[in-house]
Write a protein that holds these residues in place. Sequence first.
Motif, short mmCIF file in Angstrom:
data_model
loop_
_atom_site.label_atom_id
_atom_site.label_comp_id
_atom_site.label_asym_id
_atom_site.label_seq_id
_atom_site.Cartn_x
_atom_site.Cartn_y
_atom_site.Cartn_z
N SER A 3 -4.08 -11.05 -1.26
CA SER A 3 -4.17 -9.77 -1.96
C SER A 3 -5.58 -9.21 -1.95
O SER A 3 -5.86 -8.26 -2.65
CB SER A 3 -3.68 -9.93 -3.40
N SER A 4 -6.49 -9.81 -1.19
CA SER A 4 -7.85 -9.31 -1.13
C SER A 4 -7.87 -7.90 -0.56
O SER A 4 -7.23 -7.65 0.47
CB SER A 4 -8.73 -10.23 -0.27
N PRO A 5 -8.58 -6.96 -1.19
CA PRO A 5 -8.67 -5.61 -0.63
C PRO A 5 -9.30 -5.64 0.76
O PRO A 5 -10.20 -6.42 1.03
CB PRO A 5 -9.58 -4.87 -1.63
N ARG A 6 -8.79 -4.78 1.62
CA ARG A 6 -9.28 -4.71 3.00
C ARG A 6 -10.13 -3.45 3.16
O ARG A 6 -9.65 -2.34 2.92
CB ARG A 6 -8.10 -4.70 3.96
N VAL A 7 -11.37 -3.63 3.57
CA VAL A 7 -12.32 -2.52 3.70
C VAL A 7 -12.62 -2.29 5.18
O VAL A 7 -12.99 -3.23 5.90
CB VAL A 7 -13.62 -2.79 2.92
N TYR A 29 -13.76 -9.53 -0.16
CA TYR A 29 -13.04 -8.51 0.57
C TYR A 29 -12.73 -8.98 2.00
O TYR A 29 -13.48 -9.76 2.58
CB TYR A 29 -13.87 -7.22 0.67
N ASP A 50 -7.53 -0.72 2.67
CA ASP A 50 -7.41 -0.17 1.33
C ASP A 50 -8.49 0.85 1.02
O ASP A 50 -8.35 1.65 0.09
CB ASP A 50 -7.49 -1.31 0.30
N LEU A 51 -9.57 0.81 1.81
CA LEU A 51 -10.71 1.70 1.55
C LEU A 51 -11.52 1.81 2.84
O LEU A 51 -11.57 0.87 3.64
CB LEU A 51 -11.57 1.14 0.41
N ARG A 116 -15.37 -0.84 -6.35
CA ARG A 116 -14.43 -1.25 -7.40
C ARG A 116 -13.85 -0.04 -8.12
O ARG A 116 -12.65 0.02 -8.42
CB ARG A 116 -15.12 -2.19 -8.39
N LEU A 119 -11.27 1.70 -5.83
CA LEU A 119 -10.03 0.95 -5.71
C LEU A 119 -9.22 1.02 -7.01
O LEU A 119 -8.00 1.04 -6.97
CB LEU A 119 -10.33 -0.50 -5.34
N ARG A 120 -9.90 1.06 -8.14
CA ARG A 120 -9.19 1.19 -9.43
C ARG A 120 -8.47 2.52 -9.52
O ARG A 120 -7.37 2.61 -10.06
CB ARG A 120 -10.17 1.08 -10.60
N ARG A 122 -7.44 4.44 -7.07
CA ARG A 122 -6.71 4.81 -5.86
C ARG A 122 -5.27 5.19 -6.17
O ARG A 122 -4.55 4.43 -6.82
CB ARG A 122 -6.72 3.65 -4.87
#
Length: 229
Positions: A3-7, A29, A50-51, A116, A119-120, A122
Amino acid sequence: MNSSPRVLVIDDEPQIRRFLDIGLRAEGYEVLLAATGAEGLALAATQSPDLVILDLGLPDMEGHAVLAELRQWSQLPVLMLSVRNTESEKVSALDQGANDYMTKPFGIQELMARLRALLRNRPGEPEHPPRYDDGHLAVDLARREVSLDGAPLALTRKEYAVLALLLQHAGRVVTQQQLLREVWGPTHTSDSQYLRIVIGKLRQKLGDDPANPRWLKTEPGVGHRFIVN
């Protein structure tokens, strides 16, 4: 499931890519790296980041152009990076759809705090870039490709932009003012003749009868709607 955000980092400077790769991975990340705008758009379309961290100055295209193409099909959070620190540059980037703006050089902790926050905040969006295909008309918004009965359809930038915007709101009326504002800019919201010409050209290329429309329906005095078949 990880579930790690992907940048996705799009920057042509190797030292910046390495700096961000190390810093982001240290914070947990996943990282995707691109050195050009074209490479970045391809990764955005296929790897579901994700970003996006986007440099304004790229070797093949301006960051503004990359952002404009991305915004045709995605509302991914975008943090713009640039050595340009004038207020006008920042305002321009934000007006064109960037979610935040940082100037180089920057501190890694401030960058992480801004990521952060992005992403919060989004908004939810589909996991994959949208694609429409009813067996006759196919539109791939990520690749900016349109085909009719299997044959590529050549559209101008404005024709494609209008079709893409209507498709993003498929089944709903998009007002003339919204179409003019988003495709031609905020100073053209009264120039309805531009829109009439482009809609007419689109219908001609699609073979869409305005009296019995298959895809493009005009709501008189209001706007236009893409009919979902």
